[in-house]
Design a protein around this motif. Structure first.
Motif, PDB file in Angstrom:
ATOM      1  N   ILE A 287       1.868 -11.219  -1.160  1.00 41.59           N
ATOM      2  CA  ILE A 287       2.323 -10.270  -0.408  1.00 41.59           C
ATOM      3  C   ILE A 287       3.542  -9.798  -1.134  1.00 41.59           C
ATOM      4  N   GLN A 288       3.896  -8.733  -1.596  1.00 39.07           N
ATOM      5  CA  GLN A 288       5.334  -8.857  -1.872  1.00 39.07           C
ATOM      6  C   GLN A 288       6.119  -8.199  -0.515  1.00 39.07           C
ATOM      7  N   VAL A 289       4.862  -6.641   0.176  1.00 35.49           N
ATOM      8  CA  VAL A 289       6.615  -6.548   1.059  1.00 35.49           C
ATOM      9  C   VAL A 289       5.253  -6.585   2.089  1.00 35.49           C
ATOM     10  N   VAL A 290       5.562  -6.659   3.554  1.00 38.17           N
ATOM     11  CA  VAL A 290       4.679  -6.339   4.555  1.00 38.17           C
ATOM     12  C   VAL A 290       5.829  -5.338   5.594  1.00 38.17           C
ATOM     13  N   ILE A 291       4.796  -4.217   6.249  1.00 45.26           N
ATOM     14  CA  ILE A 291       5.162  -3.617   6.840  1.00 45.26           C
ATOM     15  C   ILE A 291       4.207  -3.248   8.343  1.00 45.26           C
ATOM     16  N   LYS A 308       1.094   6.310   4.970  1.00 47.91           N
ATOM     17  CA  LYS A 308       1.573   7.072   3.053  1.00 47.91           C
ATOM     18  C   LYS A 308       2.316   5.846   2.576  1.00 47.91           C
ATOM     19  N   ILE A 309       3.205   5.228   3.162  1.00 48.08           N
ATOM     20  CA  ILE A 309       4.536   4.822   2.495  1.00 48.08           C
ATOM     21  C   ILE A 309       3.309   3.218   1.692  1.00 48.08           C
ATOM     22  N   GLN A 310       2.447   2.723   2.289  1.00 48.38           N
ATOM     23  CA  GLN A 310       1.806   2.078   1.687  1.00 48.38           C
ATOM     24  C   GLN A 310       0.668   2.440   0.828  1.00 48.38           C
ATOM     25  N   ASP A 317       1.821  -0.759  -7.827  1.00 52.71           N
ATOM     26  CA  ASP A 317       1.557  -2.018  -8.457  1.00 52.71           C
ATOM     27  C   ASP A 317       2.328  -3.150  -6.999  1.00 52.71           C
ATOM     28  N   VAL A 318       2.314  -2.759  -5.963  1.00 52.86           N
ATOM     29  CA  VAL A 318       3.304  -3.475  -5.708  1.00 52.86           C
ATOM     30  C   VAL A 318       2.451  -3.616  -4.758  1.00 52.86           C
ATOM     31  N   ARG A 319       1.884  -5.159  -3.921  1.00 61.50           N
ATOM     32  CA  ARG A 319       1.235  -5.738  -3.048  1.00 61.50           C
ATOM     33  C   ARG A 319       2.340  -5.964  -1.945  1.00 61.50           C
ATOM     34  N   VAL A 320       0.884  -4.486  -1.399  1.00 61.63           N
ATOM     35  CA  VAL A 320       1.773  -4.247   0.141  1.00 61.63           C
ATOM     36  C   VAL A 320       0.758  -4.728   1.214  1.00 61.63           C
ATOM     37  N   LYS A 321       1.034  -4.949   2.493  1.00 61.10           N
ATOM     38  CA  LYS A 321      -0.183  -5.000   3.014  1.00 61.10           C
ATOM     39  C   LYS A 321       1.133  -4.213   4.809  1.00 61.10           C
TER      40      LYS A 321
END
Lengths: 475, 475
Positions: A287-291, A308-310, A317-321
């Motif tokens: 996970i690169q980014v967690v919101i 929306k940001i996710q 291709d950013v791995r975001v959660k």
């Protein structure tokens, strides 16, 4: 997760390591002694390694294949040094389908013997060379003490195997693999390694020359990151693996083998961790980014805003959660810090009004503001910056942990205290190497590939020596 | 390759199968009895399956993990039906690290027991559900007779495992997996399958309900393509795997497991082959297009021409290879036909002058001309057409091999001659099923998921029956 106490890294490296691996959900102990379970968060790291390394080997023309897990014991015995090296570590199947087997089967501790017994059958003309093959497989080498990722009875790896018609080509191939490993550590793991040649004593059982990437851990111990072997004609001769050359004469191919295992993940974890937990470089982070929304749950405006940001980030291709669980932001912050997510984005009422997000870097705690408008560019830039910072920090630490020593007293003192890589002249006599090991526990790690030839005195016996070697305690 | 004689498929299916698998370089026998080697050309098929199926499961939120190869025997014993089903097929490790083990270790024959013993430790709140996990692993089930891909002591598979808080959700999950398997066969392999429910006798050891995709092979025998199991609470109860539900009460989760193995590749090979060798559907073909220059080697104009075409196709992700070896075009044609490459492009002097290539489809031998100008569009269109044709042919064959039978004499006669799927009423009494098997070797394959409820008479005993079942000989 995240509720248990984490042993501080600064106080106790091993205690921290075990805590962080278990608490962050990377891995666990399996029911059979010596085995481990790769939980999804830990296995995702290995999947990334597979993706990156598969690209590199396929570009080079190496093809994946799969050879059997079970090796008849008699095959292992064909190369004398090889069986001597591996037999104490074997798991043996003696019962199959309810019956005692006539010949016991070894669960592969490495696959040279089984692969070359097949190649001998398939490749008999110079036209068939070079043979370039790789397999991703599970490997079993019996261990008494388990250390998650670092030392387990079963581990995962890739093993590359090649056969060539000239020694030169084989040498180039094994050095190519070594360089790919170094690059993988540096570029994907943000872990700088040193590359060099192993001493005869530390060589792979059956090899003519072993090269390795060596990493320096925060406790001053060295970790062997990956190895590449020039097998010479040792195995082709042992297996009577020959081909017809262009002139119609029979010849033995020159071979190489090279491997990188899930042990590497232990090096990744140890290199970057801090007292708060893991720190993953963005390139390999599952996970690169967690919101984290920091206002009460159920607010549809917030949900809409973060989703929306996710979406925008996922498209790039950013791995975001998004972490929308029903618990306090503080608990969430701790957990994602423990789990090493490189970048956290926080969204509160202020951010929504101003069309921004607040970002916090796991690497150094730095924070700032991104505009939502061009969020994906900014996130990607920040991730790339973090990746660079992490390599820089690790490199600095490697340098700080590398010392030239010129006499044995200094050597012994250093090995007791700060440890690290000690660069010392050695006469390359096995006896000095043995004595140093017995007296200080330090082993020769490598002689650097680019080590300058100099005139020096062996740190142990004082005899004339041509090269400094890197010594260290082995992890 | 390609020089040996290939047993004609039309004369002897098994002989053809063994020949084609060995001669085309897909696989070979391993040194230990029952084992096989996946050579690069064969392993590439499995890599494609992994790529496609990983996408499908990740979209559904299923995460990959990896559990140990060795299962303590006592763990296997926890579910009574399970151990009874698997114990005759086990490979057992009794010696490790030079010592006799206190408890023997089973080499995993499937992973329910080891996975659920870990889950029990990790997941204890309703918030942790559903648990959706998958692993790609090697599996060992002792076999006396080896049949490459189709029946081997060690094989590769994926095994999905899930746990849910309601029976309904678990049922939906296992049907989801079944549908993914059906789609994978149809879309990637161009192999139509029938999907349905297994009889109690044919169920997975420990399951409440087993679903499967069944394929029809050219010799009229059915191949079980993949299975999906509703495990109910059998395993969670056996392992005392409980969680706290929303009301704070303790409950057992409902579980599923589902698997697709390298056995599937046997089905792919058998479905499409012909007397000339393999025929791979373009979607899964390791090499989709082979370019064969048909004028003397060393002509730089030809080399330049074909390399330009190759570059254009590679950029469009077409898997293309140029065959520039020093042998006659006829030898090359035979070899690429044997190896099942769907599309061959030929380039001679005429083609160079006219800026074209001649194409030949492996599926039906059709040939034609492509302009070099828009070669990649034409190639992709042709590949997509071939894929459709192959599915259509396979579907026609499935239909032709499916017959409704209404009395036992007809049943027996058919099973002796043309075989295929026989659709017959069955009263669902185990005795009739056993008798039919003993007398004809046919087993119930499935009752179709969408089978209409009707009123009929059991083909064996004449008792009132509600459904037709698909019977067949098992591969």
């Amino acid at each position: 997760m995240g509720r248990q106490t984490l042993t501080p890294l600064s106080k106790n490296v091993s205690g921290w390591y075990n805590d962080v691996v278990l608490q962050s959900g990377l891995a666990d102990y399996g029911p059979a002694k010596g085995t481990m379970v790769f939980r999804p968060y830990g296995f995702a790291l290995w999947e990334k390694v597979q993706e990156v390394f598969n690209k590199a080997i396929k570009k080079k023309g190496v093809e994946n294949a799969y050879f059997p897990l079970f090796i008849p014991y008699s095959l292992l015995e064909k190369e004398a040094d090889h069986v001597e090296g591996f037999s104490p570590e074997l798991a043996l199947v003696t019962i199959g389908g309810g019956k005692k087997l006539q010949e016991k089967l070894a669960v592969r501790p490495t696959s040279e013997t089984i692969i070359y017994s097949m190649w001998k059958k398939w490749y008999q003309s110079w036209r068939d060379f070079p043979v370039l093959m790789n397999q991703w497989a599970n490997i079993v080498r019996w261990e008494k003490r388990t250390y998650l990722f670092l030392r387990t009875t079963e581990f995962l790896w890739q093993e590359g195997h090649t056969a060539h018609t000239t020694e030169k080509e084989a040498k180039e191939m094994s050095l190519w693999a070594l360089e790919e490993y170094r690059k993988l550590y540096e570029e994907l793991f943000a872990v700088p390694g040193i590359v060099g040649i192993k001493s005869a004593r530390e060589r792979f059982a059956g090899a003519m020359e072993t090269y390795s990437v060596e990493l320096m851990m925060p406790n001053g111990k060295a970790l062997q990151g990956a190895t590449s072997h020039e097998l010479g004609q040792n195995f082709s001769k042992a297996f009577d693996f020959t081909y017809q050359d262009k002139d119609g004469k029979s010849a033995y191919p020159w071979q190489t083998s090279w491997g990188l295992s899930t042990r590497s993940l232990g090096g990744l974890i140890l290199t970057h961790g801090d007292d708060k937990g893991l720190r993953f470089p963005p390139m390999i982070a599952p996970i690169q980014v967690v919101i984290v929304p920091i206002i009460g749950d159920g607010d549809s405006k917030v949900t809409e805003y973060v989703e929306k940001i996710q979406d925008v980030l996922l498209k790039q291709d950013v791995r975001v959660k998004i972490d929308e669980r029903d618990c306090s932001p503080g608990v969430k912050f701790n957990e994602w810090e423990l789990r090493g997510v490189p970048l956290r984005l926080e969204v509160g009422p202020k951010e929504i009004v101003e069309k921004t997000v607040t970002w916090i870097s796991r690497e150094d705690g730095e924070r700032g503001i991104f505009n939502v408008e061009d969020i994906s560019d900014q996130v990607k830039q920040q991730l790339s910056m973090i990746q660079k910072q992490m390599l820089k920090r690790a490199h600095k630490s490697l340098m700080a942990n590398t010392t030239e020593v010129n006499n044995y007293d200094e050597f012994k003192k250093k090995m007791k205290n700060s440890r690290g890589f000690l660069r010392a002249f050695w006469c390359e006599d096995k006896k000095c190497e043995e004595n140093i090991k017995n007296e200080t526990k330090a082993t020769t790690r490598v002689r650097l590939l680019n080590e300058k030839k100099e005139t020096g005195k062996c740190v142990y016996c004082g005899k004339k020596s041509s090269y400094r070697w890197n010594f260290a305690l082995a992890y």
